[in-house]
Motif scaffolding. Structure first.
Motif, PDB file in Angstrom:
ATOM      1  N   GLY A   5       0.795  -1.218   0.000  1.00  0.00           N
ATOM      2  CA  GLY A   5       0.000   0.000   0.000  1.00  0.00           C
ATOM      3  C   GLY A   5       0.825   1.264   0.000  1.00  0.00           C
ATOM      4  N   HIS A   6       0.134   2.368   0.222  1.00  0.00           N
ATOM      5  CA  HIS A   6       0.736   3.701   0.203  1.00  0.00           C
ATOM      6  C   HIS A   6       0.845   4.285   1.597  1.00  0.00           C
ATOM      7  N   GLY A   8      -0.403   5.173   5.331  1.00  0.00           N
ATOM      8  CA  GLY A   8      -1.735   5.584   5.762  1.00  0.00           C
ATOM      9  C   GLY A   8      -1.846   5.636   7.260  1.00  0.00           C
ATOM     10  N   GLN A  25      -8.220   2.482   1.978  1.00  0.00           N
ATOM     11  CA  GLN A  25      -7.607   3.096   3.151  1.00  0.00           C
ATOM     12  C   GLN A  25      -7.226   4.535   2.837  1.00  0.00           C
ATOM     13  N   ASN A  27      -4.649   7.199   2.689  1.00  0.00           N
ATOM     14  CA  ASN A  27      -3.200   7.024   2.541  1.00  0.00           C
ATOM     15  C   ASN A  27      -2.407   8.195   3.119  1.00  0.00           C
ATOM     16  N   ASP A  28      -1.083   8.137   3.006  1.00  0.00           N
ATOM     17  CA  ASP A  28      -0.211   9.185   3.545  1.00  0.00           C
ATOM     18  C   ASP A  28      -0.457  10.558   2.933  1.00  0.00           C
ATOM     19  N   SER A  33      -6.527   5.112  -0.994  1.00  0.00           N
ATOM     20  CA  SER A  33      -5.845   4.071  -1.769  1.00  0.00           C
ATOM     21  C   SER A  33      -6.763   2.862  -1.842  1.00  0.00           C
ATOM     22  N   TRP A  50      -2.005  -1.329  -5.275  1.00  0.00           N
ATOM     23  CA  TRP A  50      -2.795  -0.217  -4.762  1.00  0.00           C
ATOM     24  C   TRP A  50      -2.798   0.941  -5.754  1.00  0.00           C
ATOM     25  N   ALA A  52      -3.979   5.116  -5.847  1.00  0.00           N
ATOM     26  CA  ALA A  52      -4.469   6.295  -5.118  1.00  0.00           C
ATOM     27  C   ALA A  52      -5.601   6.927  -5.913  1.00  0.00           C
TER      28      ALA A  52
END
Length: 101
Positions: A5-6, A8, A25, A27-28, A33, A50, A52
């Motif tokens: 993932g990215h 989060g 989720q 993400n950051d 994502s 994943w 975005a």
């Protein structure tokens, strides 16, 4: 199973769809994502890919399956508006995010 993932900072929302699970989720970057994870016991485990998507989100997204069996994702944007995206028919991707109301 490793999710990848990215990054989060919220729980992962998940909903089962046939032999896989749809994941969403925050993400950051503060957007959403999305990924489909294969849960077929006969398949080789893979880290989901994943993508975005969506508006800048204030909270974790929510997931559901509609009456046609498509994934639906909703999130509350930084503007305070609710946005929804629906799975494209027969595809592992979502359509455009649409503001509700």
């Amino acid at each position: 199973m490793m999710l990848g993932g990215h990054g989060g900072f919220s729980p992962v929302a998940a909903v089962a769809q046939r032999d896989r699970i749809f994941l969403a989720q925050r993400n950051d970057a503060g957007t959403v994502s999305l990924a489909w994870a294969n849960v077929d016991p006969d398949a080789v485990p893979e880290v989901p890919k994943w993508v975005a998507s969506g508006p800048l989100a204030m909270h974790m997204p929510a997931t559901a399956i509609d009456a046609e069996g498509r994934v639906v994702v909703a999130c509350l944007a930084a503007t305070g508006r609710l946005y929804v995206a629906r799975q494209k028919s027969g595809a592992d991707s979502l359509g455009e995010w649409t503001a509700v109301g």
